[in-house]
Design an enzyme around this catalytic site. Sequence first.
Site, short mmCIF file in Angstrom:
data_model
loop_
_atom_site.label_atom_id
_atom_site.label_comp_id
_atom_site.label_asym_id
_atom_site.label_seq_id
_atom_site.Cartn_x
_atom_site.Cartn_y
_atom_site.Cartn_z
N CYS A 2 27.67 73.96 12.48
CA CYS A 2 29.01 73.02 13.35
C CYS A 2 29.20 74.56 14.57
O CYS A 2 28.30 74.59 15.32
CB CYS A 2 29.73 74.32 12.57
N ARG A 28 29.88 68.91 17.15
CA ARG A 28 28.88 69.56 16.65
C ARG A 28 29.22 70.14 14.86
O ARG A 28 29.07 69.95 14.09
CB ARG A 28 28.78 70.80 16.80
N TRP A 75 31.11 71.26 9.87
CA TRP A 75 30.46 70.06 9.80
C TRP A 75 30.06 70.79 7.90
O TRP A 75 29.02 71.50 7.85
CB TRP A 75 28.99 69.33 9.92
N ASN A 101 28.10 79.45 11.95
CA ASN A 101 27.41 78.57 11.96
C ASN A 101 25.86 78.59 11.39
O ASN A 101 25.70 79.49 11.96
CB ASN A 101 27.68 77.71 13.09
N GLY A 102 25.30 78.09 10.28
CA GLY A 102 24.36 78.33 8.93
C GLY A 102 24.37 78.27 8.06
O GLY A 102 25.32 77.21 7.68
N GLU A 481 9.86 52.38 9.41
CA GLU A 481 10.79 53.34 10.30
C GLU A 481 10.29 53.12 11.94
O GLU A 481 11.78 52.38 12.67
CB GLU A 481 10.47 54.36 9.76
N LYS A 485 13.19 51.33 14.98
CA LYS A 485 13.34 51.59 16.03
C LYS A 485 13.22 51.63 17.32
O LYS A 485 14.21 51.67 18.29
CB LYS A 485 12.64 53.52 16.17
N GLU A 488 15.74 48.57 17.15
CA GLU A 488 16.88 48.23 17.68
C GLU A 488 17.29 49.21 18.79
O GLU A 488 18.60 48.98 19.23
CB GLU A 488 17.89 48.96 16.82
N HIS A 504 -2.94 38.16 5.40
CA HIS A 504 -2.73 37.23 4.34
C HIS A 504 -1.69 36.02 5.43
O HIS A 504 -0.65 35.59 5.25
CB HIS A 504 -1.38 37.71 3.66
N LYS A 604 27.22 53.69 14.49
CA LYS A 604 26.68 54.28 13.56
C LYS A 604 26.87 53.80 11.84
O LYS A 604 26.00 54.36 11.06
CB LYS A 604 26.99 55.26 14.43
O1 M6R Z 1 24.96 56.07 7.10
P1 M6R Z 1 23.17 55.17 6.97
O2 M6R Z 1 22.38 56.20 6.35
O3 M6R Z 1 23.86 54.92 5.16
O4 M6R Z 1 22.98 54.16 7.34
C1 M6R Z 1 22.44 53.70 6.96
C2 M6R Z 1 21.74 52.23 8.67
O5 M6R Z 1 22.55 51.58 8.74
C3 M6R Z 1 21.00 53.67 9.11
O6 M6R Z 1 20.33 54.09 8.53
C4 M6R Z 1 20.33 52.07 10.28
O7 M6R Z 1 20.10 51.44 10.02
C5 M6R Z 1 20.08 52.88 11.86
N1 M6R Z 1 21.17 53.20 12.67
C6 M6R Z 1 18.72 53.05 12.09
O8 M6R Z 1 18.74 53.94 13.19
#
Ligand code: M6R
Length: 609
Positions: A2, A28, A75, A101-102, A481, A485, A488, A504, A604
């Site tokens: 927060c 924040r 938050w 905050n905390g 993962e 990263k 994307e 395979h 996002k």
């Molecule tokens: O908000 P969510 O965790 O449901 O989002 C899922 C995906 O859209 C999200 O994890 C996306 O793959 C990431 N931005 C990747 O870094």
Amino acid sequence: MCGIFGCVLKNGNAAPIIHAALKRLEYRGYDSVGEATFYDGRLYIKKDQGKIDEVHKIHNLDDLPGNLGIGHTRWATHGAPLEVNAHPHVDCSSNIAVVHNGIIENFVELKLELENLGHVFKSKTDTEVIVHLIEENLKADPSSSLADAVLKTVRRLDGSYAIAVISTKQPDKILCARNESPLVIGINENAVYCASDIPAFLPLTNRAVIVEDGELVVLSREGFKISKIADSAVVVREPELIDWAPEMAVKEGYPYFMLKEIHEQPACLRNTLRLQDHYLDLMATFLDRAREVFLVACGSSYHACLAASYIFSKLAFLATYPVIGSEFVEQHGKSVNIESTILAVSQSGETADTLASVSGARERAATVLGLTNAIGSTLTRVSRVYIGQQSGPEIGVAATKTFTSQLSVLAQLALRLAKKRGKISQDEMDFIAEKFDKLPDTVETIIQTQEEKIKRIAKKYKDAKTFFFLGRGVSAATAYEGRLKLMEIAYVPSMAFPAGESKHGPISLVEHGFPVVFICPKDGTHRTLIGNIMEMKARGASIIAVIEEGDEEIKKLAEDYVEVPKGVPEVLSPIPFIVPLQLLAYYIAIERGHNPDTPRNLAKSVTVK
Ligand code: M6R
């Protein structure tokens, strides 16, 4: 996470300054907002749920009177984002107000104690105990100063806090204290400010003092005084000149939010270790009862689920099915039933594909559990039980801190379940719990010791046309993962798969210089993984390995390696092992001239199916 702010002005109205500062702290947290000021011996408060602009439109945050006040942008962690849970919180007689905050870990015990003494709580927050405790301390010793009462109070708090307190007892002062949550003081000729972060007051002054853990600060028209919480020893600290541009300041000096958020992971992991036992136990009970458990999510959250499926199986002997949100209804929509449990994982709590799976499951009377970073999101409203992962807002589109926090919560759940089911010895439990506590430091060490090296690796491979990311066992999830990263944010087409799959098919792509990233914890898969590395090397691949510190065998095989401290148990390994891959993706994106915070074509929160 927060944002808190406070100011004591020599002249002028505090409220518009608090409002503007909260706007600068909005990154924040932004689910509710509030301000409190003093005027003529009286406390004035405005607060409500919603973003600052929305709340301001309804309540006019600028017309509170007085030249001293505090403010908060929230938050939610404890208690939904509702008006009643918005800060500032006040004591029974509305003479004291606090913003925080905390996370106060021992708030349940303190609340009970205070309720037994007759205090009436209005909110569901952990914060409210602070203000009632100050009230109680002032009541017990009416001759004590506000500073003494705050001191006595914070000495009883476990957990993290940055607080600002005002009271009719001394209406010309703001009391602040800090433990593990950021707090800075700003000063100029007309005012002294306290805030979670420098950007809050940067347009007003560039003279700042960083408050350290275990310190109490008294703000007044005369300036500020710092002392130690433990023994009240006086601390002398001169303001520093801050030369950040405002835009840089919001990112705490980091060039991009993504890098800031990667660096925030140790703190976020510490927060996940402060979750309330009650919710973890409740969720573990639901998982234990289920006939079948689906772990449903998209993107990075799905990768956390994939890792969790190994962890649940290894620790709690529970088979779970990780399913991509957009596929759940097609794949399991007809078979899911009253005996099924869906654990939906979504940092935003608003991902349409994940929510569609949840609706499908609810229509068939399945039990829905949620793990999210957004309290008050749709997921929290449709879940039977949910856990807030407490990572604070993540602004970079790429999930980083929210991913490792999800892993931490899921692993804690698996551990609880293992205990409940009697699948783990006390020794093993203690061993993993001890390693869990060290994880934030482990991640910190990786960032401190490996970042420069990763920058060099990124430079070397910046023009690579493609990458493989390979791991075995739980590290296959880390590989997926790491690949997401890179793909994307750096736009490098890449592939990830369990290392055993190479032969395979995919190995046919490998030729001289083809970069292959291996995730190599020293777990049960290590020996076989070395075989997979050899296969790749034999075809000319360039091996980049994420290894355990001192893994001489793999060091000899790899062109480049990054080291993770020794001794992380297999089930926790995705947490530290993903960090170098986040940094690698970040620095390759930078090398290629891309803004990692706003990758093209992505959002996002994906609220369409
Ligand atoms: O908000 P969510 O965790 O449901 O989002 C899922 C995906 O859209 C999200 O994890 C996306 O793959 C990431 N931005 C990747 O870094």
